[in-house]
Design an enzyme around this catalytic site. Structure first.
Site, PDB file in Angstrom:
ATOM      1  N   GLY A  28       0.917 -29.156  64.570  1.00 46.14           N
ATOM      2  CA  GLY A  28      -0.386 -29.759  64.778  1.00 46.14           C
ATOM      3  C   GLY A  28      -1.410 -29.330  63.744  1.00 46.14           C
ATOM      4  CG  LEU A  30      -1.057 -33.488  62.420  1.00 45.41           C
ATOM      5  CD1 LEU A  30      -0.662 -34.929  62.751  1.00 45.41           C
ATOM      6  CD2 LEU A  30       0.182 -32.659  62.075  1.00 45.41           C
ATOM      7  CD  GLN A  32      -3.757 -36.777  52.431  1.00 44.80           C
ATOM      8  OE1 GLN A  32      -4.725 -37.027  53.153  1.00 44.80           O
ATOM      9  NE2 GLN A  32      -2.843 -37.683  52.132  1.00 44.80           N
ATOM     10  CG  HIS A  34       0.865 -31.542  58.665  1.00 48.57           C
ATOM     11  ND1 HIS A  34      -0.300 -30.823  58.759  1.00 48.57           N
ATOM     12  CD2 HIS A  34       1.864 -30.679  58.999  1.00 48.57           C
ATOM     13  CE1 HIS A  34      -0.028 -29.593  59.150  1.00 48.57           C
ATOM     14  NE2 HIS A  34       1.275 -29.470  59.290  1.00 48.57           N
ATOM     15  CG  ASP A 147       6.045 -23.104  55.297  1.00 54.01           C
ATOM     16  OD1 ASP A 147       5.522 -21.978  55.311  1.00 54.01           O
ATOM     17  OD2 ASP A 147       5.468 -24.125  55.727  1.00 54.01           O
ATOM     18  CB  SER A 183      -2.813 -25.481  59.943  1.00 49.59           C
ATOM     19  OG  SER A 183      -2.090 -26.694  59.927  1.00 49.59           O
ATOM     20  NE  ARG A 184      -1.310 -18.677  60.132  1.00 56.55           N
ATOM     21  CZ  ARG A 184      -0.089 -19.081  60.422  1.00 56.55           C
ATOM     22  NH1 ARG A 184       0.514 -19.908  59.592  1.00 56.55           N
ATOM     23  NH2 ARG A 184       0.527 -18.686  61.517  1.00 56.55           N
TER      24      ARG A 184
END
Length: 274
Positions: A28, A30, A32, A34, A147, A183-184
């Site tokens: 979640g 979300l 750009q 993603h 990742d 997201s962080r």
């Protein structure tokens, strides 16, 4: 678009799909990055499933599980606009029993770099990804290269367990200044965002050195650390092949250069594939 929240609903919804299924698993919040995965999956498949699930088993004690950004309403809207067919949003109790089988990350590559800093993280990540791949019935599943170690371990899991799904690596998406999207990043102040650019600058410096003919890993790592001096703490600068074996010299077409550092509150990672 339909939203499903239980295993039974997911299984029933999947029955109505014919043709290839693209799958994008997310936690979640979300952004750009993603959306680029979602758009590629949409283009390459007949149907598209996105999961939104903040997986507790891949967070270690003291990490930001409770504080992890959650924006359910906005995420649903993004998926709707992007043309997603099914959004799977399960509760924790749908995904886990009290006493169940577990998957373990490989003993070497699962416990170096990210695995060394976050022991047990990859066990939880692989466990939930296997569950989600099985539930989605995906033909192709899309994961970002940011990742990198996660991506390599998922590909190994699919190979080792003879799973009938294609893992699609997708390029890192960056903001206009070069910061890898995460997201962080919402935890970063304006000043910290500027300092966080040292990660991408260090990777660019390494890339330029390689293009100029410098292949010695020790020389490149030393130079990268001088660029990373704006970070509050550098956890690692690593140069490995694409199976995550350590290198002494760059192998063109088979090298990943990775950095992990703290800037303000969040721990940031970035990499470049050479």
């Amino acid at each position: 678009m339909i939203i499903v929240r239980t295993i039974k609903e997911m299984q029933e919804a999947k029955k109505g799909l014919s043709g290839s299924i693209g799958f994008v698993p997310t936690m979640g919040a979300l952004h750009q990055g993603h959306l680029s995965l979602i758009q590629q999956a949409k283009k390459e498949n007949d149907h598209l499933i996105v999961s939104i699930f903040v997986n507790p088993t891949q967070f270690l004690e003291g990490e930001d599980l409770d504080a992890y950004p959650r924006r359910e309403e906005a995420d649903i809207k993004i998926c709707e606009v992007a043309g997603v067919d099914i959004v799977f949003m399960p509760a924790i109790g749908q995904m886990y029993e009290k006493d169940e089988l577990c998957i373990g990350a490989p003993a070497i590559r699962g416990y170096i770099l990210e695995g060394e800093k976050r022991p047990g993280h990859f066990d939880g990540m692989l466990q939930v990804v296997m569950k989600l791949l099985n539930l989605s019935g995906a033909t192709r599943a899309y994961f970002g290269k940011k990742d990198a170690q996660q991506l390599v371990l998922i590909a190994q899991m699919v190979k080792n367990y003879f799973m009938d799904v294609q893992i699609i690596p997708c390029e890192i998406v960056r903001d206009e200044k070069g910061l890898a999207l995460s997201s962080r990043n919402v935890y970063l102040s304006a000043e910290e965002k500027e300092r966080a650019l040292c990660l991408s600058r260090a990777l660019k410096r390494a890339s330029k050195m390689v293009m100029a003919g410098e292949l010695a890993v020790s020389v490149i790592r030393k130079e990268m650390r001088t660029v990373l001096d704006e970070a509050d703490k550098v956890e690692y600068v690593a140069i490995v092949d694409r199976a995550f074996n350590a290198l002494e010299e760059i192998e063109i077409g088979n090298t990943i250069i990775l950095v992990a550092a703290w800037v303000g509150k969040p721990r940031l990672i970035d990499n470049i594939w050479i």
